[in-house]
Design a protein around this motif. Structure first.
Motif, short mmCIF file in Angstrom:
data_model
loop_
_atom_site.label_atom_id
_atom_site.label_comp_id
_atom_site.label_asym_id
_atom_site.label_seq_id
_atom_site.Cartn_x
_atom_site.Cartn_y
_atom_site.Cartn_z
N UNK A 101 1.81 -15.22 -8.69
CA UNK A 101 3.26 -15.05 -8.55
C UNK A 101 3.58 -14.01 -7.48
N UNK A 102 2.88 -12.89 -7.48
CA UNK A 102 3.13 -11.86 -6.48
C UNK A 102 2.85 -12.38 -5.07
N UNK A 103 1.78 -13.13 -4.92
CA UNK A 103 1.46 -13.68 -3.59
C UNK A 103 2.52 -14.67 -3.13
N UNK A 112 3.92 -7.38 1.45
CA UNK A 112 2.58 -6.88 1.10
C UNK A 112 1.60 -8.04 1.29
N UNK A 113 0.32 -7.75 1.39
CA UNK A 113 -0.66 -8.82 1.62
C UNK A 113 -0.80 -9.76 0.41
N UNK A 114 -1.23 -10.98 0.70
CA UNK A 114 -1.58 -11.90 -0.38
C UNK A 114 -2.71 -11.30 -1.21
N UNK A 128 0.59 -4.22 -4.86
CA UNK A 128 1.52 -5.33 -4.60
C UNK A 128 2.67 -5.31 -5.61
N UNK A 129 2.36 -5.04 -6.87
CA UNK A 129 3.40 -4.96 -7.88
C UNK A 129 4.37 -3.82 -7.57
N UNK A 130 3.82 -2.66 -7.22
CA UNK A 130 4.67 -1.52 -6.85
C UNK A 130 5.61 -1.89 -5.70
N UNK A 131 5.05 -2.51 -4.68
CA UNK A 131 5.84 -2.86 -3.51
C UNK A 131 6.89 -3.92 -3.84
N UNK A 132 6.48 -4.94 -4.62
CA UNK A 132 7.42 -5.97 -5.02
C UNK A 132 8.61 -5.37 -5.75
#
Length: 179
Positions: A101-103, A112-114, A128-132
């Protein structure tokens, strides 16, 4: 809701001793399968699995080991969803759902990167979660939850399609595990 409250709610939802003939997991108590109980040292009859032992297994295997506690430090509702999915489908499946999901939500890697969907929550997944959450704000949490639910629902339907005996559980899975 903290992990102790989540476990109590889960145990109430899962119920006591069950040994449904269509369930490949076999005998369960409080949602803990016999195989999991045995792997963690319980040698008695499954009917006699103590509630506190089930609670300890849930904390160790389905909260701390997959690092959902680390996710909870960032977003409690996402962690609660991962915990519940992890109990029902396995923690690695839940972690893979988060990574997928994040990707898919990273706007072609602009945010953020995949992620490699390896089923392990590590520094890249947490970053990635932090950035999302930072980029998408409060609305992002809701969209991420919907994404996790969509992946979970699709998997339940696929399980029922591939093994008709799972149709006995599909309605309950969708009614009690999604959303």
């Amino acid at each position: 809701m903290d992990i102790d409250e989540m476990i109590e709610a889960l145990i109430e939802r899962e119920g006591g001793y069950i040994n449904h003939p269509s369930d490949r997991g076999g005998a369960t108590k409080y949602g803990i399968t016999e195989a999991v109980a045995r792997a963690h040292g319980f040698a008695g009859a499954m009917r006699n699995l103590p509630r506190d032992e089930a609670t300890a297994i849930y904390k160790r295997l389905y909260w701390h080991r997959p690092r959902f506690d680390e996710v909870a430090r960032r977003c409690a509702t996402i962690a609660a969803e991962l915990f519940d999915t992890g109990v029902n489908m396995g923690p690695a499946v839940a972690a893979t759902f988060l990574q997928r999901a994040l990707s898919a939500l990273n706007r072609e890697r602009r945010d953020y990167p995949d992620l490699v969907p390896d089923g392990r929550i590590g520094p890249a997944t947490l970053a990635a979660l932090d950035r999302f959450l930072k980029v998408r704000g409060n609305g992002g949490e809701s969209v991420l939850l919907k994404s996790l639910d969509a992946l979970q629902g699709e998997r339940y339907i696929r399980l029922a399609e591939r093994r008709p005996a799972n149709e006995a559980f599909l309605y309950g899975w969708l009614a009690n595990r999604i959303g």
